[in-house]
Write an enzyme that holds these catalytic residues in place. Sequence first.
Site, short mmCIF file in Angstrom:
data_model
loop_
_atom_site.label_atom_id
_atom_site.label_comp_id
_atom_site.label_asym_id
_atom_site.label_seq_id
_atom_site.Cartn_x
_atom_site.Cartn_y
_atom_site.Cartn_z
N CYS A 15 -5.46 3.53 10.50
CA CYS A 15 -4.91 3.19 9.20
C CYS A 15 -5.86 2.22 8.50
O CYS A 15 -6.39 1.31 9.14
CB CYS A 15 -3.53 2.56 9.37
N GLU A 64 2.12 8.45 5.73
CA GLU A 64 2.36 7.67 4.51
C GLU A 64 3.85 7.44 4.26
O GLU A 64 4.25 6.36 3.80
CB GLU A 64 1.69 8.33 3.31
N HIS A 100 4.90 4.55 6.20
CA HIS A 100 4.59 3.31 5.49
C HIS A 100 5.74 2.92 4.55
O HIS A 100 6.15 1.76 4.52
CB HIS A 100 3.31 3.46 4.65
#
Length: 136
Positions: free
Chosen positions: A85, A127, A130
Site C-alpha cells: 500500500c 480500496e 480503506h
Amino acid sequence: MVKKIMHDPLFLAQKSVDATEADKQIVTDLLDTLRANLEHCVGMAANMIGEKKNIIVVAAGPFQFAMINPVITKKSGAYQTEEGCLSLKGVRPCTRYQDIEVDYLDQNFKKQHGKYSGWTAQIIQHEIDHCNGIVI
C-alpha cells in the site's frame, strides 16, 4: 490538485462516510494524485489524501476511474494473497475474491453496477477496505 499521501495508521483506520455532490473536488484531487503516482500505485481511497469519504479511484490499463460510495454486492472465488500500500511500508497477507459485483456512483454521480474480476477486482477490494477503515 495532487495531494500528499496520508501515512497515519490511526487516521487510515477510521471508517469513511458517504460522499455527496459537494465532494466532487475530492474526486478530482484523488484522480490527480493517482495519476501522479501511477508508476508505483494502482488505486487509491480518499482517506489516503486525508479525506474520510467513500471515494476510490482505480487504474485499469490506460484508464483511471472513480467509484463513489462503492458497495460490493456479490463476491466469489476466495484466494489468499499479499498486498502493499502506498500509505504503508511492506506487504501484508489478505483474502480477496476473484469475481465481484459493485454498486457505485460514477464521477457524475450516476448510479452504476459493475462486474470485475482478477487484478481489477483485487484493487477495488483493497480500496473499499480503506473506506471501511481496514488497514491491511
